[in-house]
Write a protein that holds these residues in place. Structure first.
Motif, mmCIF file in Angstrom:
data_model
loop_
_atom_site.group_PDB
_atom_site.id
_atom_site.type_symbol
_atom_site.label_atom_id
_atom_site.label_comp_id
_atom_site.label_asym_id
_atom_site.label_seq_id
_atom_site.Cartn_x
_atom_site.Cartn_y
_atom_site.Cartn_z
ATOM 1 N N ARG A 1 0.809 -1.421 -0.074
ATOM 2 C CA ARG A 1 0.069 0.073 -0.197
ATOM 3 C C ARG A 1 0.866 1.078 -0.100
ATOM 4 N N THR A 2 0.741 2.181 -1.033
ATOM 5 C CA THR A 2 1.246 3.465 -0.901
ATOM 6 C C THR A 2 0.429 4.429 -0.661
ATOM 7 N N GLU A 3 0.926 5.409 -0.407
ATOM 8 C CA GLU A 3 0.254 6.893 -0.163
ATOM 9 C C GLU A 3 0.702 7.996 -1.301
ATOM 10 N N VAL A 4 -0.165 8.550 -1.816
ATOM 11 C CA VAL A 4 0.240 9.560 -2.771
ATOM 12 C C VAL A 4 -0.436 10.990 -2.309
ATOM 13 N N ILE A 5 0.760 11.790 -2.379
ATOM 14 C CA ILE A 5 0.278 13.128 -1.865
ATOM 15 C C ILE A 5 0.316 14.196 -2.814
ATOM 16 N N ASP A 6 -0.655 14.889 -3.365
ATOM 17 C CA ASP A 6 -0.407 15.758 -4.289
ATOM 18 C C ASP A 6 0.211 16.925 -3.961
ATOM 19 N N SER A 7 0.869 17.801 -4.815
ATOM 20 C CA SER A 7 1.529 18.945 -4.270
ATOM 21 C C SER A 7 1.677 19.749 -5.626
ATOM 22 N N TYR A 8 1.901 21.284 -5.063
ATOM 23 C CA TYR A 8 2.089 22.072 -6.302
ATOM 24 C C TYR A 8 2.977 23.205 -5.725
ATOM 25 N N VAL A 9 3.797 23.830 -6.727
ATOM 26 C CA VAL A 9 4.764 24.819 -6.418
ATOM 27 C C VAL A 9 3.974 26.226 -6.381
ATOM 28 N N VAL A 10 4.066 27.030 -5.436
ATOM 29 C CA VAL A 10 3.493 28.455 -5.408
ATOM 30 C C VAL A 10 4.923 29.247 -5.384
ATOM 31 N N GLU A 11 4.871 30.265 -6.302
ATOM 32 C CA GLU A 11 5.863 31.093 -6.203
ATOM 33 C C GLU A 11 5.379 32.407 -5.806
ATOM 34 N N THR A 12 6.195 33.046 -4.850
ATOM 35 C CA THR A 12 5.820 34.321 -4.413
ATOM 36 C C THR A 12 6.453 35.295 -5.174
ATOM 37 N N PRO A 13 6.082 36.604 -5.298
ATOM 38 C CA PRO A 13 6.628 37.492 -6.005
ATOM 39 C C PRO A 13 7.721 38.208 -5.043
ATOM 40 N N GLN A 14 8.957 38.569 -5.565
ATOM 41 C CA GLN A 14 10.038 39.034 -4.851
ATOM 42 C C GLN A 14 9.984 40.628 -4.816
ATOM 43 N N HIS A 15 10.160 41.202 -3.713
ATOM 44 C CA HIS A 15 9.898 42.620 -3.386
ATOM 45 C C HIS A 15 11.398 43.199 -3.341
ATOM 46 N N ASN A 16 11.689 44.298 -4.205
ATOM 47 C CA ASN A 16 12.993 45.043 -4.273
ATOM 48 C C ASN A 16 12.651 46.165 -3.326
ATOM 49 N N ASP A 17 13.399 46.161 -2.555
ATOM 50 C CA ASP A 17 13.415 47.226 -1.600
ATOM 51 C C ASP A 17 14.553 48.136 -1.605
#
Length: 155
Positions: free
Chosen positions: A139-155
């Motif tokens: 038995r295996t367990e599959v976990i879905d995932s995805y990548v969320v990119e956050t915008p970079q702030h230039n200060d």
């Protein structure tokens, strides 16, 4: 583990030497020498012929998108058979010859896979109170995932 290797490397040569001496005693010295030379030659030739075929089988399995487990085990056993035939001795030659017979090789392959399967289950279940069932291991367990990119702030 060290004791097993030590016993294997000391007892096997003694058994091989005894069998070769008995072969030479009951036939002739030239028969024993010829036996060692001929089986060494056969092992070398068969390593080349059957080894190439095993390599082709692995490549065909990979091209077909299949896992080449059986082909790899078959290739390993052919390599082992050739090595045993090249090494001088009666017992190793007998095992090497049986490894070159296809139906014997399948039996050895199943035995090898059974051994490794048992070792893997034992290794992964050590420390647990009870070994899990075969169904629980598969038995295996599959976990879905995805990548969320956050915008970079230039200060």
């Amino acid at each position: 583990m060290f004791a097993r290797i030590f016993l294997f490397l000391t007892i096997l040569p003694i058994v091989e030497l005894t069998l070769l001496l008995l072969l030479g005693r009951y036939t002739s010295v030239w028969t024993a020498v010829g036996f060692v030379l001929i089986t060494g030659l056969i092992g070398t030739v068969l390593l080349r012929i059957q080894g190439v075929q095993a390599w082709r089988n692995v490549q065909n399995d990979l091209r077909a998108g299949k896992m080449p487990t059986a082909s790899l085990v078959d290739g390993f056993l052919i390599l082992l058979a050739s090595t045993l035939l090249i090494s001088p001795g009666v017992l190793t030659d007998f095992v090497g010859i049986t490894l070159l017979i296809p139906w014997c090789r399948r039996w050895y392959g199943l035995l090898l896979l059974w051994y490794f399967h048992a070792r893997v289950i034992t290794t992964f279940t050590q420390g647990n109170e009870a070994a899990p069932s075969a169904a629980a291991i598969r038995r295996t367990e599959v976990i879905d995932s995805y990548v969320v990119e956050t915008p970079q702030h230039n200060d």
